[in-house]
Design an enzyme around this catalytic site. Structure first.
Site, PDB file in Angstrom:
ATOM      1  N   GLY A   1      15.298  68.343 -14.326  1.00 24.38           N
ATOM      2  CA  GLY A   1      14.900  67.530 -15.486  1.00 24.38           C
ATOM      3  C   GLY A   1      16.016  66.689 -16.057  1.00 24.38           C
ATOM      4  CE  LYS A  59      12.526  70.706  -9.887  1.00 19.77           C
ATOM      5  NZ  LYS A  59      11.983  71.589 -10.940  1.00 19.77           N
TER       6      LYS A  59
HETATM    7  P1  NDP Z   1       1.420  63.661 -14.634  1.00 13.36           P
HETATM    8  O1  NDP Z   1       0.322  64.305 -13.877  1.00 13.36           O
HETATM    9  O2  NDP Z   1       1.546  63.906 -16.081  1.00 13.36           O
HETATM   10  O3  NDP Z   1       1.351  62.058 -14.406  1.00 13.36           O
HETATM   11  C1  NDP Z   1       1.057  61.492 -13.177  1.00 13.36           C
HETATM   12  C2  NDP Z   1       0.659  60.053 -13.416  1.00 13.36           C
HETATM   13  O4  NDP Z   1       0.384  59.441 -12.166  1.00 13.36           O
HETATM   14  C3  NDP Z   1      -0.619  59.922 -14.246  1.00 13.36           C
HETATM   15  O5  NDP Z   1      -0.541  58.847 -15.134  1.00 13.36           O
HETATM   16  C4  NDP Z   1      -1.706  59.644 -13.188  1.00 13.36           C
HETATM   17  O6  NDP Z   1      -2.781  58.854 -13.679  1.00 13.36           O
HETATM   18  C5  NDP Z   1      -0.905  58.844 -12.183  1.00 13.36           C
HETATM   19  N1  NDP Z   1      -1.469  58.936 -10.845  1.00 13.36           N
HETATM   20  C6  NDP Z   1      -1.789  60.040 -10.147  1.00 13.36           C
HETATM   21  N2  NDP Z   1      -2.269  59.697  -8.942  1.00 13.36           N
HETATM   22  C7  NDP Z   1      -2.241  58.356  -8.876  1.00 13.36           C
HETATM   23  C8  NDP Z   1      -2.620  57.399  -7.899  1.00 13.36           C
HETATM   24  N3  NDP Z   1      -3.137  57.790  -6.727  1.00 13.36           N
HETATM   25  N4  NDP Z   1      -2.449  56.088  -8.169  1.00 13.36           N
HETATM   26  C9  NDP Z   1      -1.935  55.689  -9.369  1.00 13.36           C
HETATM   27  N5  NDP Z   1      -1.566  56.547 -10.331  1.00 13.36           N
HETATM   28  C10 NDP Z   1      -1.721  57.862 -10.087  1.00 13.36           C
HETATM   29  O7  NDP Z   1       2.765  64.037 -13.859  1.00 13.36           O
HETATM   30  P2  NDP Z   1       4.229  64.137 -14.467  1.00 13.36           P
HETATM   31  O8  NDP Z   1       4.516  62.969 -15.303  1.00 13.36           O
HETATM   32  O9  NDP Z   1       4.435  65.490 -15.021  1.00 13.36           O
HETATM   33  O10 NDP Z   1       5.093  64.087 -13.122  1.00 13.36           O
HETATM   34  C11 NDP Z   1       5.371  62.862 -12.476  1.00 13.36           C
HETATM   35  C12 NDP Z   1       6.457  63.128 -11.446  1.00 13.36           C
HETATM   36  O11 NDP Z   1       7.611  63.594 -12.115  1.00 13.36           O
HETATM   37  C13 NDP Z   1       6.124  64.182 -10.406  1.00 13.36           C
HETATM   38  O12 NDP Z   1       6.721  63.836  -9.184  1.00 13.36           O
HETATM   39  C14 NDP Z   1       6.769  65.438 -10.984  1.00 13.36           C
HETATM   40  O13 NDP Z   1       7.079  66.376  -9.979  1.00 13.36           O
HETATM   41  C15 NDP Z   1       8.019  64.830 -11.551  1.00 13.36           C
HETATM   42  N6  NDP Z   1       8.665  65.605 -12.601  1.00 13.36           N
HETATM   43  C16 NDP Z   1       7.940  66.079 -13.657  1.00 13.36           C
HETATM   44  C17 NDP Z   1       8.562  66.762 -14.671  1.00 13.36           C
HETATM   45  C18 NDP Z   1       7.820  67.289 -15.852  1.00 13.36           C
HETATM   46  O14 NDP Z   1       8.432  67.972 -16.681  1.00 13.36           O
HETATM   47  N7  NDP Z   1       6.529  67.015 -15.984  1.00 13.36           N
HETATM   48  C19 NDP Z   1      10.023  66.999 -14.635  1.00 13.36           C
HETATM   49  C20 NDP Z   1      10.695  66.440 -13.484  1.00 13.36           C
HETATM   50  C21 NDP Z   1      10.026  65.771 -12.504  1.00 13.36           C
HETATM   51  P3  NDP Z   1      -3.783  59.397 -14.821  1.00 13.36           P
HETATM   52  O15 NDP Z   1      -2.903  59.630 -16.031  1.00 13.36           O
HETATM   53  O16 NDP Z   1      -4.721  58.320 -15.025  1.00 13.36           O
HETATM   54  O17 NDP Z   1      -4.360  60.656 -14.294  1.00 13.36           O
HETATM   55  N1  HSE Z   2       7.354  71.702 -12.672  1.00 15.07           N
HETATM   56  C1  HSE Z   2       8.746  71.478 -12.764  1.00 15.07           C
HETATM   57  C2  HSE Z   2       9.407  72.637 -13.493  1.00 15.07           C
HETATM   58  C3  HSE Z   2       9.005  70.196 -13.501  1.00 15.07           C
HETATM   59  O1  HSE Z   2       8.691  73.442 -14.105  1.00 15.07           O
HETATM   60  O2  HSE Z   2      10.620  72.770 -13.422  1.00 15.07           O
HETATM   61  C4  HSE Z   2      10.456  69.804 -13.510  1.00 15.07           C
HETATM   62  O3  HSE Z   2      10.888  69.435 -12.245  1.00 15.07           O
END
Ligand code: NDP
Ligand code: HSE
Length: 439
Positions: free
Chosen positions: A137, A208
């Site tokens: 993160g 990771k």
């Molecule tokens: P979310 O599920 O909250 O957001 C994903 C977004 O992508 C949503 O807006 C979704 O649309 C959109 N989406 C999904 N599929 C498609 C598609 N086929 N075409 C276009 N848009 C699409 O995920 P996060 O924000 O939590 O995670 C995003 C990335 O960040 C991931 O790779 C995750 O592993 C990484 N990550 C997340 C962390 C966290 O704390 N959440 C921390 C570190 C990394 P809609 O909203 O309309 O469904």
């Molecule tokens: N799902 C992941 C976690 C998000 O819980 O650490 C951050 O990479």
């Protein structure tokens, strides 16, 4: 203030991290511009549903249904991929690279599984693929290892690199809460992956660790070679027994250089309670890195969540803005080492990994049983550090026996466990957790 035109960003994904990225860029726009030397402006964005209400101000951002319209747009300099998963993220990232665009992503699954292909394409196209947010993160662990520790030979690293698992294990140990309830809470807080089994089965941590190991040792990304065990088999009684013996249980990702190769493993681990890393709780992450010159270094911070992760995404955007005009050959290499200098050090087979163990078994409450168990351990050359028999289980003639062992090869421990489980005086499977002193 700079007269350079703003860096034009196309944002793929408006979820937890996408929304946080918009909020951080807006709130800190003036500071970010001073640091980057030019403004960073999100021009367009996409999501599955572009009509859904968002926790971010989308004013001035053009919403497009088709993500490929963004990566193919001549009006975009940098694509920020925050969709997650493999497809369409992989195709979008490769298309952006083919179009000469820099990419920022938080997608550890994509980098761990397809990073070798993506970095080769980026190198050929002379563009940057930045991925600080993919590991731990908001903690700047990629930049620290790739740049700040560039003078060291990294000996090993051990990290709490999944916030969801740490959140669950902390709630189990401090509040005695049920696994399922706490997982739901972590999902509601936006910590968990879209498929939370990636978190609790250790896969996200293994993604990771794959990335960290490449950067630490200058080896290609090799996710399939990681030994992976999640936290689903950790029971509240194991958490309690471990605490009584002076250990905390954490899901650790460990990468260690040994004379025979590199250990890559993710599993629940007993850690002595006096270690700083054993006291990293909740969604917080920490990575302990040991360099031969710097010695041990612990980086601690929020491992998941909207704005901590956005902090890393925005830092990558600032880096991209700074190097937009510099010579591609002089940029920091994606995996820390020059692309033609990656080495093929073998990754150890699981059986060759050495670690300490916590064993819990249910033994018949009669004389001679412990002697049989300890004889098997001795025959496998396994030294016992501590042994303790707990109170008998209600209405049963078996007693839980806990054994802590010294470091031993996994193959020897597997053989010992198989023999112990075959004893008529031992009932059911032996619970086995690994233990690291992290000295
Ligand atoms: P979310 O599920 O909250 O957001 C994903 C977004 O992508 C949503 O807006 C979704 O649309 C959109 N989406 C999904 N599929 C498609 C598609 N086929 N075409 C276009 N848009 C699409 O995920 P996060 O924000 O939590 O995670 C995003 C990335 O960040 C991931 O790779 C995750 O592993 C990484 N990550 C997340 C962390 C966290 O704390 N959440 C921390 C570190 C990394 P809609 O909203 O309309 O469904
Ligand atoms: N799902 C992941 C976690 C998000 O819980 O650490 C951050 O990479």
């Amino acid at each position: 203030m700079s007269q350079l035109a703003p860096v034009r960003v196309g944002l793929l994904g408006l979820g937890t991290v996408g929304g946080g990225t918009i909020n951080v860029l807006r709130r800190n726009a003036a500071e970010i511009t001073r640091r980057a030397g030019r403004a960073i402006a999100i021009r367009c964005a996409t999501a599955r549903s572009i009509d859904k209400p968002r926790r971010a101000d989308l004013g001035g951002i053009k919403l497009l249904k088709d993500p490929f319209a963004i990566v193919n747009s001549p009006d975009i300099d940098v694509v920020v991929e925050l969709i997650g998963g493999i497809e369409p993220a992989r195709a979008l990232v490769l298309q952006a690279i083919a179009n000469g665009k820099h990419v920022v992503t938080a997608n550890k699954a994509l980098i761990a599984l397809h990073g070798n292909e993506i970095f080769a394409a980026a190198h050929a196209a002379g563009v940057i693929v930045a991925f600080e947010a993919a590991v731990a993160g908001g903690i700047p662990i990629i930049k620290t290892m790739r740049e700040a520790l560039a003078g060291n030979t990294i000996e090993w690293l051990a990290g709490i690199i999944n916030g969801t698992c740490n959140y669950i294990l902390t709630a189990m140990s401090t509040a005695g809460r049920e696994f399922g309830d706490v997982l739901k809470e972590a999902q509601a807080l936006g910590y968990a992956e879209a498929d939370p089994s990636f978190d609790i089965e250790g896969i996200d941590a293994a993604h990771k660790l794959t990335i960290l190991a490449s950067i630490a040792f200058g080896i290609p990304l090799q996710f399939p070679r990681v030994l992976v065990e999640g936290i689903t088999q950790v029971s509240r009684e194991d958490v309690r027994y471990a605490a009584q013996l002076g250990y905390h249980i954490k899901l650790l990702g460990i990468a260690r250089r040994t004379p025979d190769g590199i250990e890559l493993r993710v599993h629940p681990t007993l850690i002595p309670e006096q270690r700083l890393i054993a006291n990293v709780n909740g969604v917080m992450n920490a990575v302990l890195v040991r360099g031969d010159a710097a010695g041990p270094m612990l980086l601690y911070g929020a491992g998941a969540g909207s704005e901590p992760t956005a902090s890393a995404v925005v830092a990558d955007l600032v880096d991209v803005a700074r190097v937009l005009t510099s010579d591609p050959e002089n940029r920091v290499p994606h995996l820390a080492f020059q692309p033609d200098a990656l080495t093929d050090v073998p990754i150890l087979e699981p059986g060759a990994i050495e670690t300490g163990y916590y064993l819990r078994m249910h033994a018949l409450d009669k004389p001679g049983v412990l002697a049989e168990v300890t004889r098997i351990l001795a025959e496998q050359q396994i030294s016992i550090e501590a042994i303790s028999q707990r109170e008998p289980l209600a209405d049963e003639d078996v007693v839980p026996v806990i054994i802590i062992t010294q470091r031993i090869r996994e193959a020897a421990m597997n053989a010992a466990i198989a023999r112990i489980e075959a004893l008529p005086s031992v009932s059911g499977p032996v619970t086995r957790l690994r233990l690291e002193h992290l000295e």
